[in-house]
Scaffold this motif. Structure first.
Motif, PDB file in Angstrom:
ATOM      1  N   ARG A 133      30.605  20.155  16.538  1.00  0.00           N
ATOM      2  CA  ARG A 133      31.307  20.889  17.287  1.00  0.00           C
ATOM      3  C   ARG A 133      32.542  21.885  17.385  1.00  0.00           C
ATOM      4  NH1 ARG A 133      32.141  14.841  20.230  1.00  0.00           N
ATOM      5  NH2 ARG A 133      31.913  14.343  18.413  1.00  0.00           N
ATOM      6  N   ILE A 181      29.438  22.195  24.427  1.00  0.00           N
ATOM      7  CA  ILE A 181      30.102  21.489  23.359  1.00  0.00           C
ATOM      8  C   ILE A 181      30.174  20.229  23.117  1.00  0.00           C
ATOM      9  CG2 ILE A 181      32.404  21.461  22.450  1.00  0.00           C
ATOM     10  CD1 ILE A 181      33.113  23.659  23.696  1.00  0.00           C
ATOM     11  N   SER A 224      27.055  19.430  20.901  1.00  0.00           N
ATOM     12  CA  SER A 224      26.662  19.731  20.302  1.00  0.00           C
ATOM     13  C   SER A 224      26.443  19.181  19.031  1.00  0.00           C
ATOM     14  CB  SER A 224      27.138  20.818  20.050  1.00  0.00           C
ATOM     15  OG  SER A 224      27.340  21.430  18.206  1.00  0.00           O
TER      16      SER A 224
END
Length: 320
Positions: free
Chosen positions: A65, A59, A62
């Motif tokens: 998110r 996360i 990324s």
């Protein structure tokens, strides 16, 4: 010396990642999905197909998110668990501190504050969110173990956040409940605009049929007062389609709502129930609500004076 320090900090991050895998506690026969496998395009997963989702700093790194927890929620079965290790920050870091941390640990660029991380998971539909800070990497950067649960539901059901696209079904269920004469003094459901304006955006859930997507029930809450002393007090409403009652839908919805409320710092949930609504009263009492008083002859409903039982549930959210 600086290089040795950087190596040590990266080793701490690696240990935190392994810790995240350890807390997953997969059981025999469960399906586990590791979000850290490749770019994600070579293994798309079906809805409600896994029991546990794990990852190491996915996360945080990324580009989208919001999509990561949303996809984790999608692929988990009801009652499934999210268990990840990640990097978070204590509050908002200024650019200089963030750059300094990035140079040392190499993965702080997209780290979220703990509060924002909680909100991200809640928006996806997770409840029971727990974020435990572990290694301290300096400049406000911490490793963390993140745990959350997809609300449990009966066979063929899913408890998820309410969406604008649910409007017509939610209001139809609302009206069907009002038509019974046992749900409220109100007789006509409001418009969707009126419904949403009166209710908190982060504490609205529906029960949906996993095969058809049909909404079978909903729960939502309103703030009782804008005064700070009542920040953790809400008034809730829960409605199940009359044709879908006695299937555990109300219990699943209310259980998820209670867990989400505690995550959000709610310490008191209150409502009013007609004494004649025995099913609703039994449901609430089974989940920890108690009758705290009676307002006698509060108002006339369909030409009849009605009493209202005042019910509430208290939670210990100290430290939330």
């Amino acid at each position: 010396m600086a290089q040795d320090e950087a190596v040590a900090r990266r080793s701490a991050l690696a240990r935190a990642a392994l810790d995240g895998q350890d807390v997953a506690e997969p059981r025999d026969g469960e399906t586990v999905l590791d979000l850290g496998s490749g770019g994600g395009i070579d293994v798309p997963s079906p809805d409600r197909s896994v029991d546990v989702v794990i990852s190491s700093r996915v996360i945080n790194l990324s580009e989208d998110r919001t999509a990561v927890p949303a996809e984790a929620f999608r692929v988990l079965r009801p009652g499934g668990r999210l268990r990840v290790s990640d990097v978070v920050v204590d509050g908002e870091l200024d650019p200089e501190r963030r750059r300094a941390a990035e140079q040392r640990v190499g993965c702080a660029a997209g780290a979220l504050p703990v509060t924002a991380y909680r909100e991200l998971l809640a928006a996806a539909g997770f409840v029971g969110v727990r974020i435990v800070l572990t290694a301290d990497h300096g400049d406000g950067v911490r490793s963390a173990i993140v745990q959350a649960v997809k609300p449990a539901a009966g066979e063929g059901l899913e408890i998820r956040p309410m969406r604008a696209s649910d409007a017509s079904q939610v209001l139809a269920i609302y009206q069907a409940g009002l038509d019974t004469g046992q749900a409220s003094f109100e007789t006509v459901a409001p418009s969707w605009e009126g419904f949403t304006a009166a209710r908190l955006p982060h504490l609205r859930y529906v029960a949906a049929d996993t095969a058809t997507g049909q909404v079978t029930g909903w729960v939502a809450a309103s703030q009782v007062s804008a005064r700070p002393v009542y920040a953790g007090v809400v008034e809730h409403s829960i409605y199940v389609h009359p044709g879908c009652q006695a299937h555990g839908i109300g219990r699943a919805l209310l259980s998820a709502f209670i867990a989400a409320g505690e995550d959000a710092g709610v310490w008191t949930i209150q409502s009013g129930v007609f004494p004649e609504n025995a099913a609703s009263l039994a449901l609430h009492q089974a989940l920890g609500f108690r009758v705290v008083g009676t307002r006698e002859r509060l108002g006339r409903h369909c030409g009849v004076w009605r009493d209202v039982l005042l019910i509430e549930r208290r939670s210990d959210v100290t430290g939330t």
